[in-house]
Design a protein around this motif. Sequence first.
Motif, PDB file in Angstrom:
ATOM      1  N   TYR A  65      42.446  43.793  39.207  1.00  0.00           N
ATOM      2  CA  TYR A  65      43.690  43.480  38.510  1.00  0.00           C
ATOM      3  C   TYR A  65      43.367  43.007  37.109  1.00  0.00           C
ATOM      4  CZ  TYR A  65      42.723  38.520  39.092  1.00  0.00           C
ATOM      5  OH  TYR A  65      42.146  37.274  39.030  1.00  0.00           O
ATOM      6  N   SER A  76      50.485  51.036  41.603  1.00  0.00           N
ATOM      7  CA  SER A  76      50.061  49.668  41.334  1.00  0.00           C
ATOM      8  C   SER A  76      51.314  48.860  40.995  1.00  0.00           C
ATOM      9  CB  SER A  76      49.022  49.635  40.206  1.00  0.00           C
ATOM     10  OG  SER A  76      49.495  50.299  39.059  1.00  0.00           O
ATOM     11  N   THR A 100      50.648  40.748  34.293  1.00  0.00           N
ATOM     12  CA  THR A 100      49.652  40.951  35.343  1.00  0.00           C
ATOM     13  C   THR A 100      49.878  42.335  35.924  1.00  0.00           C
ATOM     14  OG1 THR A 100      49.654  38.592  35.866  1.00  0.00           O
ATOM     15  CG2 THR A 100      48.710  40.070  37.525  1.00  0.00           C
ATOM     16  N   ASP A 131      48.315  44.627  38.897  1.00  0.00           N
ATOM     17  CA  ASP A 131      47.405  44.532  40.037  1.00  0.00           C
ATOM     18  C   ASP A 131      47.557  45.726  40.978  1.00  0.00           C
ATOM     19  OD1 ASP A 131      49.828  43.881  41.265  1.00  0.00           O
ATOM     20  OD2 ASP A 131      49.174  41.933  41.982  1.00  0.00           O
ATOM     21  N   ALA A 166      41.462  49.690  36.211  1.00  0.00           N
ATOM     22  CA  ALA A 166      41.883  48.395  35.664  1.00  0.00           C
ATOM     23  C   ALA A 166      41.390  48.234  34.228  1.00  0.00           C
ATOM     24  CB  ALA A 166      41.361  47.258  36.541  1.00  0.00           C
TER      25      ALA A 166
END
Length: 149
Positions: free
Chosen positions: A7, A96, A114, A116, A124
Amino acid sequence: MNAIPPYLTLVKRIKAPPARVWSAWTQPELMMLWFGPHHTRAEEAEADLTVGGRFRVALREDNGERHEANGRYTVIEPERRLVFDWHWTSMPERVSRVTVELRPVPEGTEVTLTHDRFADQATATRHTRGWTESLERLAALHAPDAARG
């Protein structure tokens, strides 16, 4: 023991009130002004700002390549928090999640992004660059001298 999927978390301060930053994330005509890394431009954007509603952004790279991201909104807390599923149209199986949190600060808004549930670390890492540059563009859009051109 289960490993936590890769993440990223980014924090950026924007010189605009949360209401303006929220609009930039949720209104297609404003999304097109900043969404995407530096080497892209948004050609199309759609946003059905309801829980379960879809969003879509089509990006064109400087080299002509086209990419389209889309997903569904899962949490909508106006001017505070936006959560949506994310996948590229070319890889619909790789879903995601993006969480955008807005917090008022004296100079404007602190944005915490964020992203993740990535399939792997390489993905990522690529998204870290893309979101970093997108947030830079969002900040530039709201910079005091942006109106002067």
